[in-house]
Write a protein that holds these residues in place. Structure first.
Motif, PDB file in Angstrom:
ATOM      1  N   LEU A  84      65.494 149.209  28.285  1.00 30.33           N
ATOM      2  CA  LEU A  84      64.455 149.343  29.563  1.00 30.33           C
ATOM      3  C   LEU A  84      65.324 150.466  30.592  1.00 30.33           C
ATOM      4  N   PRO A  85      64.290 151.322  31.352  1.00 33.82           N
ATOM      5  CA  PRO A  85      64.916 152.220  32.266  1.00 33.82           C
ATOM      6  C   PRO A  85      65.680 151.683  33.206  1.00 33.82           C
ATOM      7  N   LEU A  86      66.800 152.154  33.559  1.00 35.18           N
ATOM      8  CA  LEU A  86      67.695 151.863  34.744  1.00 35.18           C
ATOM      9  C   LEU A  86      66.990 152.221  36.151  1.00 35.18           C
ATOM     10  N   LYS A 144      74.002 139.099  40.110  1.00 36.63           N
ATOM     11  CA  LYS A 144      75.059 140.136  39.023  1.00 36.63           C
ATOM     12  C   LYS A 144      74.400 141.266  38.813  1.00 36.63           C
ATOM     13  N   GLU A 145      75.256 142.119  38.390  1.00 38.81           N
ATOM     14  CA  GLU A 145      74.810 143.592  37.785  1.00 38.81           C
ATOM     15  C   GLU A 145      74.013 143.469  36.741  1.00 38.81           C
ATOM     16  N   ILE A 146      72.721 144.051  36.602  1.00 35.28           N
ATOM     17  CA  ILE A 146      71.859 143.708  35.516  1.00 35.28           C
ATOM     18  C   ILE A 146      71.808 145.354  34.655  1.00 35.28           C
ATOM     19  N   ASN A 147      72.470 146.210  34.893  1.00 32.88           N
ATOM     20  CA  ASN A 147      72.151 147.481  33.891  1.00 32.88           C
ATOM     21  C   ASN A 147      72.491 147.367  32.508  1.00 32.88           C
ATOM     22  N   THR A 148      73.676 146.449  32.345  1.00 35.72           N
ATOM     23  CA  THR A 148      74.113 146.294  31.128  1.00 35.72           C
ATOM     24  C   THR A 148      72.893 145.620  30.283  1.00 35.72           C
ATOM     25  N   LEU A 149      72.262 144.652  30.901  1.00 36.75           N
ATOM     26  CA  LEU A 149      71.108 143.962  29.995  1.00 36.75           C
ATOM     27  C   LEU A 149      69.790 144.999  30.045  1.00 36.75           C
ATOM     28  N   LEU A 150      69.536 145.626  31.077  1.00 35.22           N
ATOM     29  CA  LEU A 150      68.389 146.490  30.823  1.00 35.22           C
ATOM     30  C   LEU A 150      68.755 147.673  29.913  1.00 35.22           C
ATOM     31  N   LYS A 151      69.975 148.039  29.688  1.00 28.97           N
ATOM     32  CA  LYS A 151      70.457 148.999  28.600  1.00 28.97           C
ATOM     33  C   LYS A 151      70.251 148.420  27.289  1.00 28.97           C
ATOM     34  N   SER A 152      70.537 147.076  27.143  1.00 28.12           N
ATOM     35  CA  SER A 152      70.572 146.580  25.824  1.00 28.12           C
ATOM     36  C   SER A 152      69.100 146.216  25.478  1.00 28.12           C
ATOM     37  N   LEU A 153      68.427 145.966  26.369  1.00 26.94           N
ATOM     38  CA  LEU A 153      66.719 145.683  26.261  1.00 26.94           C
ATOM     39  C   LEU A 153      66.072 147.157  26.062  1.00 26.94           C
ATOM     40  N   VAL A 193      60.413 134.461  29.168  1.00 30.60           N
ATOM     41  CA  VAL A 193      61.208 134.776  30.407  1.00 30.60           C
ATOM     42  C   VAL A 193      60.568 135.810  31.062  1.00 30.60           C
ATOM     43  N   ILE A 194      60.500 136.227  32.231  1.00 34.12           N
ATOM     44  CA  ILE A 194      60.173 137.408  32.814  1.00 34.12           C
ATOM     45  C   ILE A 194      61.079 137.662  33.913  1.00 34.12           C
ATOM     46  N   ILE A 195      61.588 138.996  33.950  1.00 34.36           N
ATOM     47  CA  ILE A 195      62.798 139.550  34.780  1.00 34.36           C
ATOM     48  C   ILE A 195      62.081 140.157  35.709  1.00 34.36           C
ATOM     49  N   ILE A 196      62.147 140.124  37.006  1.00 38.20           N
ATOM     50  CA  ILE A 196      61.704 140.849  38.220  1.00 38.20           C
ATOM     51  C   ILE A 196      62.553 141.376  38.790  1.00 38.20           C
ATOM     52  N   ILE A 197      62.505 142.647  39.089  1.00 38.87           N
ATOM     53  CA  ILE A 197      63.525 143.672  39.496  1.00 38.87           C
ATOM     54  C   ILE A 197      63.085 144.403  40.770  1.00 38.87           C
TER      55      ILE A 197
END
Length: 46
Positions: free
Chosen positions: A44-46, A33-42, A5-9
């Motif tokens: 990764l920088p917001l 959807k808002e992805i800050n929660t996902l980035l925080k759990s991984l 899985v690759i997330i492109i932001i």
């Protein structure tokens, strides 16, 4: 089965998911959807 899985932001657009199955076929998805929660759990920088 999902193998990768690759997330492109992009900065100015909604995020994308690029998912590869076990036969290396790509599937491309957009979501709004808002992805800050996902980035925080991984962690990764917001």
């Amino acid at each position: 089965m999902i193998s990768e899985v690759i997330i492109i932001i992009p900065e100015e657009e909604a995020p994308y998911l690029l998912i590869f199955d076990n036969e290396n076929r790509p599937c491309f998805f957009t979501f709004k959807k808002e992805i800050n929660t996902l980035l925080k759990s991984l962690e990764l920088p917001l």
